[in-house]
Design a protein around this motif. Structure first.
Motif, mmCIF file in Angstrom:
data_model
loop_
_atom_site.group_PDB
_atom_site.id
_atom_site.type_symbol
_atom_site.label_atom_id
_atom_site.label_comp_id
_atom_site.label_asym_id
_atom_site.label_seq_id
_atom_site.Cartn_x
_atom_site.Cartn_y
_atom_site.Cartn_z
ATOM 1 N N UNK A 120 -0.050 131.338 47.924
ATOM 2 C CA UNK A 120 1.096 131.826 47.036
ATOM 3 C C UNK A 120 1.208 130.712 45.986
ATOM 4 N N UNK A 121 0.944 131.171 44.730
ATOM 5 C CA UNK A 121 1.513 130.190 43.776
ATOM 6 C C UNK A 121 2.807 130.501 43.218
ATOM 7 N N UNK A 122 3.659 129.386 43.409
ATOM 8 C CA UNK A 122 5.119 129.582 42.993
ATOM 9 C C UNK A 122 5.587 128.665 41.833
ATOM 10 N N UNK A 163 7.181 134.041 42.652
ATOM 11 C CA UNK A 163 5.694 134.314 43.031
ATOM 12 C C UNK A 163 4.856 134.841 41.725
ATOM 13 N N UNK A 164 4.168 133.841 41.305
ATOM 14 C CA UNK A 164 3.091 134.245 40.156
ATOM 15 C C UNK A 164 1.793 134.975 40.519
ATOM 16 N N UNK A 165 1.275 134.361 41.775
ATOM 17 C CA UNK A 165 0.018 134.952 42.073
ATOM 18 C C UNK A 165 -0.164 134.822 43.659
ATOM 19 N N UNK A 166 -0.867 135.600 44.358
ATOM 20 C CA UNK A 166 -1.075 135.270 45.807
ATOM 21 C C UNK A 166 -2.759 135.685 46.007
ATOM 22 N N UNK A 167 -3.255 134.549 46.791
ATOM 23 C CA UNK A 167 -4.657 134.812 46.551
ATOM 24 C C UNK A 167 -4.782 134.943 48.303
ATOM 25 N N UNK A 214 -2.000 133.455 30.725
ATOM 26 C CA UNK A 214 -1.497 133.187 32.082
ATOM 27 C C UNK A 214 -0.879 131.684 32.071
ATOM 28 N N UNK A 215 0.223 131.380 32.680
ATOM 29 C CA UNK A 215 0.938 130.368 32.787
ATOM 30 C C UNK A 215 0.254 129.411 33.381
ATOM 31 N N UNK A 216 0.383 128.201 33.076
ATOM 32 C CA UNK A 216 -0.289 126.894 33.547
ATOM 33 C C UNK A 216 0.815 126.216 34.565
ATOM 34 N N UNK A 231 5.998 125.655 35.369
ATOM 35 C CA UNK A 231 5.405 126.263 34.177
ATOM 36 C C UNK A 231 6.156 125.969 32.851
ATOM 37 N N UNK A 232 5.381 125.428 31.952
ATOM 38 C CA UNK A 232 6.020 124.993 30.746
ATOM 39 C C UNK A 232 5.179 125.434 29.401
ATOM 40 N N UNK A 233 3.961 126.173 29.784
ATOM 41 C CA UNK A 233 3.071 126.572 28.513
ATOM 42 C C UNK A 233 2.063 127.443 29.200
#
Length: 233
Positions: A108-110, A115-119, A38-40, A29-31
């Motif tokens: 899980x988005x890592x 962990x940034x997000x879990x779907x 939210x982070x990209x 994640x850099x931006x």
């Protein structure tokens, strides 16, 4: 330092419960997105592993135990991924694959080990599917030395009295990792292993060790257990 473990190769254990596919998407994640604050995440890797009851079976297999797994899976991509993973790990597959079921899938988005997000993708299993799985397993009990019930309250383990009674009649111990605030469905099991918060949700908090022991003995007696093991985790 290596540790010498006992030889478990002659021990056959079936884990029954809620099976999940745990999937992880990793990236930097850099931006921040211009569309929302939210982070990209720039995807760099993606992997999956066996979760829920399947993780328990996988751990048993790694100890050299003849591990079997039974649960409800959908006839979908996640279900097929689990099927292939069980085969790769040498776990005997006793799962019920059904078109009306949806395999429990957690993505899980890592990024940077955070962990940034879990779907989550799931829906409760019907009592009909649970009954079908239990009936299927009762006919196979002679193949197992012990049963582990891994309950995450997703609907796989609903009416357990028939299974527990059938296993007890054959002298097969049933150990339960419980979930929820109704432990009566585990009545007659050999042992249950709630953590402290799960135990307190049923029996309430204890002011001292003596009160705790009294509550533990009362629950053990009520559920007709051989053992009640309360863990701190």
């Amino acid at each position: 330092m290596s540790q010498n473990l006992p030889d478990f190769s002659n021990l056959s254990i079936c884990v029954i419960g809620d099976i999940m596919l745990d999937e992880y998407l990793h990236g930097a994640t850099q931006r921040i997105s211009p569309e929302a604050p939210v982070p990209v995440v720039l995807k760099s890797a993606q992997n999956h592993c066996l979760g829920g009851a399947a993780n328990v079976a996988n751990n048993l297999a790694k100890l050299g135990i003849k591990a079997s797994l039974a649960g409800i899976l959908g006839e979908d991509e996640a279900g097929e991924t689990i099927r292939q993973a069980l085969k790769a790990q040498g776990i005997n597959d006793h799962c019920l694959y059904h078109g009306e079921a949806q395999t429990i899938h957690k993505l899980r988005i890592m990024s940077r080990s955070q962990q940034l997000l879990r779907i989550d993708k799931e829906q409760p299993f019907s009592s009909q599917l649970s009954d079908q799985l239990i009936s299927q397993l009762i006919s196979q009990l002679d193949h197992f030395d012990a049963i582990i019930l891994s309950d995450y309250a997703k609907g796989t383990l609903q009416k357990l009295s028939t299974l527990i009674s059938a296993a007890s009649a054959k002298g097969i111990p049933v150990i339960v990792d419980p979930k929820g605030q109704d432990f009566t469905k585990y009545t007659g099991a050999s042992a249950i292993t709630p953590n402290l918060s799960e135990f307190e949700a049923i029996q309430g908090k204890s002011a001292d060790n003596e009160t705790f022991n009294q509550k533990a003995q009362a629950l053990k007696s009520e559920l007709k257990l051989d053992a009640l093991i309360v863990t701190l985790s």
